[in-house]
Design an enzyme around this catalytic site. Structure first.
Site, PDB file in Angstrom:
ATOM      1  N   ASN A 166       0.995  -0.533   0.089  1.00 23.72           N
ATOM      2  CA  ASN A 166      -0.184  -0.065  -0.001  1.00 23.72           C
ATOM      3  C   ASN A 166       0.997   1.486  -0.068  1.00 23.72           C
ATOM      4  O   ASN A 166       0.207   2.355  -0.547  1.00 23.72           O
ATOM      5  CB  ASN A 166      -0.719   0.231   1.264  1.00 23.72           C
ATOM      6  CG  ASN A 166      -0.364  -0.146   2.306  1.00 23.72           C
ATOM      7  OD1 ASN A 166       0.719  -0.807   2.485  1.00 23.72           O
ATOM      8  ND2 ASN A 166      -0.983  -0.042   3.568  1.00 23.72           N
ATOM      9  N   LYS A 189      12.573  -7.523   1.056  1.00 25.45           N
ATOM     10  CA  LYS A 189      11.108  -7.990   0.163  1.00 25.45           C
ATOM     11  C   LYS A 189       9.578  -7.477   0.084  1.00 25.45           C
ATOM     12  O   LYS A 189       9.467  -7.214   1.211  1.00 25.45           O
ATOM     13  CB  LYS A 189      10.805  -9.253   1.038  1.00 25.45           C
ATOM     14  CG  LYS A 189      10.547  -9.895  -0.301  1.00 25.45           C
ATOM     15  CD  LYS A 189       9.422 -11.597   1.117  1.00 25.45           C
ATOM     16  CE  LYS A 189       7.923 -11.508   0.205  1.00 25.45           C
ATOM     17  NZ  LYS A 189       6.960 -10.704  -0.604  1.00 25.45           N
ATOM     18  N   SER A 243      -0.315  -7.647   7.406  1.00 22.90           N
ATOM     19  CA  SER A 243      -1.336  -8.019   8.220  1.00 22.90           C
ATOM     20  C   SER A 243      -1.183  -9.295   9.573  1.00 22.90           C
ATOM     21  O   SER A 243      -0.036  -9.275   9.618  1.00 22.90           O
ATOM     22  CB  SER A 243      -2.607  -9.236   7.212  1.00 22.90           C
ATOM     23  OG  SER A 243      -1.362 -10.668   6.643  1.00 22.90           O
ATOM     24  N   GLY A 247       2.140 -10.948  10.928  1.00 19.21           N
ATOM     25  CA  GLY A 247       2.363 -10.431  11.656  1.00 19.21           C
ATOM     26  C   GLY A 247       2.820 -11.230  12.635  1.00 19.21           C
ATOM     27  O   GLY A 247       3.838 -11.341  13.555  1.00 19.21           O
ATOM     28  N   GLU A 264       4.331  -3.557  12.198  1.00 20.45           N
ATOM     29  CA  GLU A 264       3.262  -3.157  12.001  1.00 20.45           C
ATOM     30  C   GLU A 264       2.109  -3.697  11.550  1.00 20.45           C
ATOM     31  O   GLU A 264       2.699  -4.097   9.584  1.00 20.45           O
ATOM     32  CB  GLU A 264       4.201  -1.580  11.551  1.00 20.45           C
ATOM     33  CG  GLU A 264       4.668  -0.739  12.158  1.00 20.45           C
ATOM     34  CD  GLU A 264       4.001  -0.390  13.038  1.00 20.45           C
ATOM     35  OE1 GLU A 264       2.751  -0.192  12.999  1.00 20.45           O
ATOM     36  OE2 GLU A 264       5.115   0.020  14.070  1.00 20.45           O
ATOM     37  N   CYS A 298      -3.222   1.274   7.135  1.00 18.87           N
ATOM     38  CA  CYS A 298      -3.471   0.827   8.530  1.00 18.87           C
ATOM     39  C   CYS A 298      -3.863   2.251   9.395  1.00 18.87           C
ATOM     40  O   CYS A 298      -4.764   1.950  10.077  1.00 18.87           O
ATOM     41  CB  CYS A 298      -2.619   0.289   8.581  1.00 18.87           C
ATOM     42  SG  CYS A 298      -0.484   0.845   9.227  1.00 18.87           S
ATOM     43  N   GLN A 345      -8.464  -8.816  -3.050  1.00 19.09           N
ATOM     44  CA  GLN A 345      -8.805  -7.743  -2.288  1.00 19.09           C
ATOM     45  C   GLN A 345     -10.663  -6.875  -2.286  1.00 19.09           C
ATOM     46  O   GLN A 345     -11.332  -6.788  -1.242  1.00 19.09           O
ATOM     47  CB  GLN A 345      -7.758  -6.653  -2.224  1.00 19.09           C
ATOM     48  CG  GLN A 345      -8.109  -5.221  -1.021  1.00 19.09           C
ATOM     49  CD  GLN A 345      -8.233  -6.078   0.161  1.00 19.09           C
ATOM     50  OE1 GLN A 345      -6.926  -6.472   0.506  1.00 19.09           O
ATOM     51  NE2 GLN A 345      -8.813  -5.291   1.342  1.00 19.09           N
ATOM     52  N   GLU A 396     -11.141  -5.285  10.816  1.00 20.70           N
ATOM     53  CA  GLU A 396      -9.946  -4.407   9.757  1.00 20.70           C
ATOM     54  C   GLU A 396     -10.830  -4.454   8.410  1.00 20.70           C
ATOM     55  O   GLU A 396     -10.768  -6.169   8.345  1.00 20.70           O
ATOM     56  CB  GLU A 396      -8.781  -4.413   9.930  1.00 20.70           C
ATOM     57  CG  GLU A 396      -7.901  -3.896   8.627  1.00 20.70           C
ATOM     58  CD  GLU A 396      -6.441  -3.508   9.249  1.00 20.70           C
ATOM     59  OE1 GLU A 396      -6.055  -4.476   9.202  1.00 20.70           O
ATOM     60  OE2 GLU A 396      -5.849  -2.260   9.074  1.00 20.70           O
ATOM     61  N   GLU A 475       8.773   2.999  15.042  1.00 19.97           N
ATOM     62  CA  GLU A 475       9.577   3.131  13.336  1.00 19.97           C
ATOM     63  C   GLU A 475      10.225   4.547  13.404  1.00 19.97           C
ATOM     64  O   GLU A 475       9.015   5.584  13.631  1.00 19.97           O
ATOM     65  CB  GLU A 475       8.776   2.304  11.906  1.00 19.97           C
ATOM     66  CG  GLU A 475       8.654   1.551  12.508  1.00 19.97           C
ATOM     67  CD  GLU A 475       8.474   0.596  10.631  1.00 19.97           C
ATOM     68  OE1 GLU A 475       7.213   0.675  10.545  1.00 19.97           O
ATOM     69  OE2 GLU A 475       9.206   0.095  10.063  1.00 19.97           O
TER      70      GLU A 475
HETATM   71  C1  UN1 Z   1       0.710   7.618   6.498  1.00 21.57           C
HETATM   72  O1  UN1 Z   1      -1.402   6.977   7.115  1.00 21.57           O
HETATM   73  O2  UN1 Z   1       0.809   8.108   6.054  1.00 21.57           O
HETATM   74  O3  UN1 Z   1       0.318   0.442   6.136  1.00 21.57           O
HETATM   75  C2  UN1 Z   1       1.432   5.429   6.832  1.00 21.57           C
HETATM   76  C3  UN1 Z   1       0.084   1.615   6.642  1.00 21.57           C
HETATM   77  C4  UN1 Z   1       1.242   2.832   7.377  1.00 21.57           C
HETATM   78  C5  UN1 Z   1       1.532   4.048   6.886  1.00 21.57           C
HETATM   79  C6  UN1 Z   1       0.467   4.888   6.774  1.00 21.57           C
HETATM   80  N1  UN1 Z   1       1.964   1.681   7.896  1.00 21.57           N
HETATM   81  O4  UN1 Z   1      -0.687   2.331   5.987  1.00 21.57           O
END
Ligand code: UN1
Length: 494
Positions: A166, A189, A243, A247, A264, A298, A345, A396, A475
């Site tokens: 994404n 990767k 996901s 994770g 994350e 996310c 998706q 989600e 991060e």
């Molecule tokens: C953002 O909202 O600018 O996968 C970053 C994602 C997050 C990054 C969002 N790890 O949506």
């Protein structure tokens, strides 16, 4: 197909299918097999033919990174800063071209994609500075007379970086840049849906005079490439964004061999709208946060928690805005929302929408597949009125689907906001400083937003969450050093 003339001109240069190879030990390598990535706005267009590795090819990259680690970890901060700065400059200079590639391969709109490419460039430049500043350290007097103690940070070693589709450039950038800045070597990767973007970034990195093996790109499946990274005793740390299910598997496998992990994962982020909010602002935040980037973030605000006195007015205004959004080809000027990333998706989104209606959530708008001039995975943004226990309010979905929950008052809204297994980001729209301050303190998340969309973050401050959303150190920003370095304590009798 309605793509404007600027884009058509630019497309001419890049319309050929990209041949994306692995980058292993300073060389471009073909794969054991090849795969294709396609344009989700127009599935007749192949964006890349890319190399796919198996376990043994992945092991070659890991070995190269392990062999390069002693050298790269002892390069001067100036050298590392220069490398990262050069990469950042090239990404910034080529942001339009990289954005175009990303819009074609991932399906986010061209302005969003160009903005993300620029963000990736800035991230490398920020971490060029971090290479100079280092991870920080301290010197203290020992408890024993005549003894001095210092605490320093050293690179972790080899890191495996597993990234999602994404944010095909920004997320790799915010893992690769701090990894290299702090003296680690990398096996990267990228997600299988966006190999051309991963390859384009690797191609820029390959020209930055890194020692062979310090940075490697390996493409392929999670089962082959990802699993090999996670299981290899030569990989000291895994940073993963994706996901919750994957994770958790990574966490268990890495724990068995004591590897460091940073995860994350998902989100079901609340945006609270209080009765005193500027309602136009709140609707803007909801549209931006829930639906832009096709809701595939996310950080998306998929739970809109609205205080009773403004509930109906908010829903009417939001519905109005959704009806006016332009859904279409990612390269078409004026498109607000591009396609869903792929057919899998899209099917998942439509199934979640059907399930929402079945469980009794009240359908307000959208959620239909759309036909456009090109064959793409288009759908209208969906809005439901839901109850907190319904799945549309709990799971989600990772698509342009949001629900509104009615709150009796602020306290109820806060309870609803925290009533989720996730804890990435929480937003509130209010004109009350005391409510905003209270919410910032009591939302059980890693990031809070006041009068701002939940999605869209800065790169110089920590990113991450709590509960099922994240695991391990944050991060980005200075805090990235916590994952990419390990602490050493040294005692000296002076
Ligand atoms: C953002 O909202 O600018 O996968 C970053 C994602 C997050 C990054 C969002 N790890 O949506």
């Amino acid at each position: 197909m309605g793509v404007d003339s600027y884009t058509r001109r630019t497309l001419k240069r890049s319309e050929l299918t990209q041949n994306a190879r692995h980058y292993i030990n300073g060389r471009w390598e073909t794969g054991v097999t090849t795969g294709l990535s396609e344009n989700p706005s127009d599935t007749r267009e192949t964006v890349a033919e890319y190399a796919r590795a198996d376990r043994s090819q992945t092991e070659l990259a890991i070995r190269a990174a392990a062999d390069a680690a002693p050298h790269w970890s002892h390069t001067t901060p100036q050298r590392r800063a220069d490398v990262l700065d050069q990469i950042g400059s090239e990404i910034l200079a080529r942001r339009e071209e990289l954005g175009l590639l990303m819009a074609r391969e991932e399906g986010k709109t061209l302005p969003e994609a160009v903005g993300e490419a620029a963000r990736a460039g800035h991230i490398f430049k920020f971490f060029a500075g971090e290479a100079l500043r280092g991870g920080g350290g301290e010197t203290l007097a020992s408890l024993r007379p005549g003894v001095q103690v210092d605490v320093t940070r050293e690179p972790l070693g080899v890191v495996g970086l597993i990234t999602p589709w994404n944010f095909p450039l920004a997320i790799p950038a915010w893992k690769i840049a701090p990894a290299l800045a702090h003296g680690n070597t990398v096996v990267f990767k990228p997600a299988e849906l966006v190999p051309a973007c991963g390859w384009a970034l690797a191609e820029i990195i390959s020209r930055a005079a890194l020692p062979a093996g310090s940075f490697n790109l390996v493409m392929g499946s999670g089962r082959e490439v990802g699993q090999t990274l996670v299981d290899s005793p030569l990989v000291d740390g895994i940073s993963f964004t994706g996901s919750v299910e994957t994770g958790e598997l990574i966490l268990q496998a890495a724990a068995r061999r004591h590897a460091k992990v940073q995860l994350e994962m998902g989100g079901k982020n609340p945006l609270v709208v209080l009765a005193d909010a500027d309602l136009d602002r709140a609707v803007d935040c909801a549209v931006q946060g829930a639906y832009f980037s096709t809701g595939q973030r996310c950080t998306a605000s998929s739970r809109l928690i609205v205080e009773a006195p403004v509930h109906d007015a908010f829903v009417v205004r939001l519905r109005h805005r959704l009806a006016a959004l332009k859904i279409g080809h990612a390269l078409e000027r004026g498109t607000d929302i591009g396609p869903v990333v792929d057919r899998v998706q899209l099917a998942r989104n439509l199934a979640a929408i059907a399930a929402a209606s079945e469980e009794g959530a009240e359908h307000v708008w959208g959620g239909e597949p759309l036909q456009r001039a090109t064959q793409g995975h288009f759908m209208s943004p969906a809005l439901f009125l839901a109850r907190p226990e319904q799945r549309v309010a709990r799971d989600e979905i990772f698509g342009p689907v949001a629900c509104v929950l009615r709150a009796d008052d602020y306290e109820h809204a806060l309870d609803l906001a925290n009533d989720t297994p996730f804890g990435l980001c929480a937003g509130i729209c209010t004109t009350s400083l005391s409510r905003a301050t209270h919410f910032k303190r009591h939302a059980r998340v890693g990031m809070t937003m006041v009068n701002l969309p939940t999605a869209g973050v800065d790169y110089h401050v920590p990113f991450g969450g709590r509960k099922a959303s994240s695991y391990g150190p944050r991060e980005q920003g200075r805090h990235a050093a916590e994952f990419y370095t390990t602490v050493k304590t040294g005692y000296v009798l002076a």
